[in-house]
Design a protein around this motif. Sequence first.
Motif, PDB file in Angstrom:
ATOM      1  N   GLN A  13       0.832  -1.212   0.000  1.00 23.02           N
ATOM      2  CA  GLN A  13       0.000   0.000   0.000  1.00 23.02           C
ATOM      3  C   GLN A  13       0.864   1.258   0.000  1.00 23.02           C
ATOM      4  OE1 GLN A  13      -3.706  -0.008   2.581  1.00 23.02           O
ATOM      5  NE2 GLN A  13      -2.650  -1.762   3.431  1.00 23.02           N
ATOM      6  N   LEU A  14       1.953   1.215   0.768  1.00 25.52           N
ATOM      7  CA  LEU A  14       2.795   2.410   0.853  1.00 25.52           C
ATOM      8  C   LEU A  14       3.630   2.613  -0.409  1.00 25.52           C
ATOM      9  CD1 LEU A  14       3.903   2.416   4.571  1.00 25.52           C
ATOM     10  CD2 LEU A  14       2.429   4.046   3.385  1.00 25.52           C
ATOM     11  N   CYS A  17       1.424   4.254  -2.889  1.00 20.73           N
ATOM     12  CA  CYS A  17       0.885   5.566  -2.508  1.00 20.73           C
ATOM     13  C   CYS A  17       1.664   6.680  -3.214  1.00 20.73           C
ATOM     14  CB  CYS A  17       0.978   5.735  -0.985  1.00 20.73           C
ATOM     15  SG  CYS A  17       0.349   7.326  -0.434  1.00 20.73           S
ATOM     16  N   LEU A  19       1.540   9.859  -2.645  1.00 23.31           N
ATOM     17  CA  LEU A  19       1.698  11.071  -1.834  1.00 23.31           C
ATOM     18  C   LEU A  19       3.122  11.214  -1.321  1.00 23.31           C
ATOM     19  CD1 LEU A  19      -1.618  10.706   0.173  1.00 23.31           C
ATOM     20  CD2 LEU A  19      -1.183  12.205  -1.794  1.00 23.31           C
ATOM     21  N   LEU A  24       1.839  11.637   3.062  1.00 24.14           N
ATOM     22  CA  LEU A  24       2.275  10.227   3.040  1.00 24.14           C
ATOM     23  C   LEU A  24       2.371   9.679   4.461  1.00 24.14           C
ATOM     24  CD1 LEU A  24       3.497   7.710   1.628  1.00 24.14           C
ATOM     25  CD2 LEU A  24       5.733   8.837   1.807  1.00 24.14           C
ATOM     26  N   VAL A  27      -1.056   8.818   5.795  1.00 20.05           N
ATOM     27  CA  VAL A  27      -1.550   7.542   5.266  1.00 20.05           C
ATOM     28  C   VAL A  27      -0.849   6.382   5.982  1.00 20.05           C
ATOM     29  CG1 VAL A  27      -1.545   6.051   3.220  1.00 20.05           C
ATOM     30  CG2 VAL A  27      -2.227   8.447   3.019  1.00 20.05           C
ATOM     31  N   ILE A  31      -2.637   3.320   8.045  1.00 14.50           N
ATOM     32  CA  ILE A  31      -2.546   1.915   7.612  1.00 14.50           C
ATOM     33  C   ILE A  31      -2.075   1.043   8.782  1.00 14.50           C
ATOM     34  CG2 ILE A  31      -1.215   0.300   6.172  1.00 14.50           C
ATOM     35  CD1 ILE A  31      -1.232   2.473   3.978  1.00 14.50           C
ATOM     36  N   ARG A 144      10.581   4.062   3.389  1.00  9.82           N
ATOM     37  CA  ARG A 144       9.607   4.649   2.431  1.00  9.82           C
ATOM     38  C   ARG A 144       9.311   6.107   2.803  1.00  9.82           C
ATOM     39  NH1 ARG A 144       7.627   7.013  -0.761  1.00  9.82           N
ATOM     40  NH2 ARG A 144       5.562   6.921  -1.704  1.00  9.82           N
TER      41      ARG A 144
END
Length: 150
Positions: A13-14, A17, A19, A24, A27, A31, A144
């Motif tokens: 998911q990251l 993403c 963003l 970011l 988010v 998550i 990330r």
Amino acid sequence: MVTDAERQLVLEQLEACPLTGRALRSVAVRILYQDLKGYNWVGVYRLEGKELVLDEFCGAPTDHTHIPVGRGVCGTAVAEDSNQVVRDVRELENYLACSLETRSEIVVLIRGEGQILGQIDVDGHEVGQFDVSDERMLEAVAARLARDWE
Ligand code: SME
């Protein structure tokens, strides 16, 4: 403890993403908080000079929005330049209580360009909630976040 499947779900998911920066990080904490059992409070602190400043978080509001380096589990991580995995916070003297329900805590440093940018802090309500599987996953999340830190 996180399973390989949970780890993969979070990281996919990251990676997907688009963003950056604070959006970011928002988010990411959501998550972790929503998808992982026992992640009862999840926050990112930014290191600003000699102080950690709370950035995005999920869970109950905390009084500890500014933490000097060296204080508590969060400040110790920076002072010692190492991640912290605490089995039972009741055994610690240098601990800043966020919630009376918290029993265990993990802090993973976010590093970029040879320096500490900040950290991911997670609290759990169970003793011994976090182990090396959580640390490895949070290191990947930290990498990330560091890539698009801003
Ligand atoms: N327990 C942390 C403080 C931050 S709160 O858990 C949100 C510490 O001892 O540094």
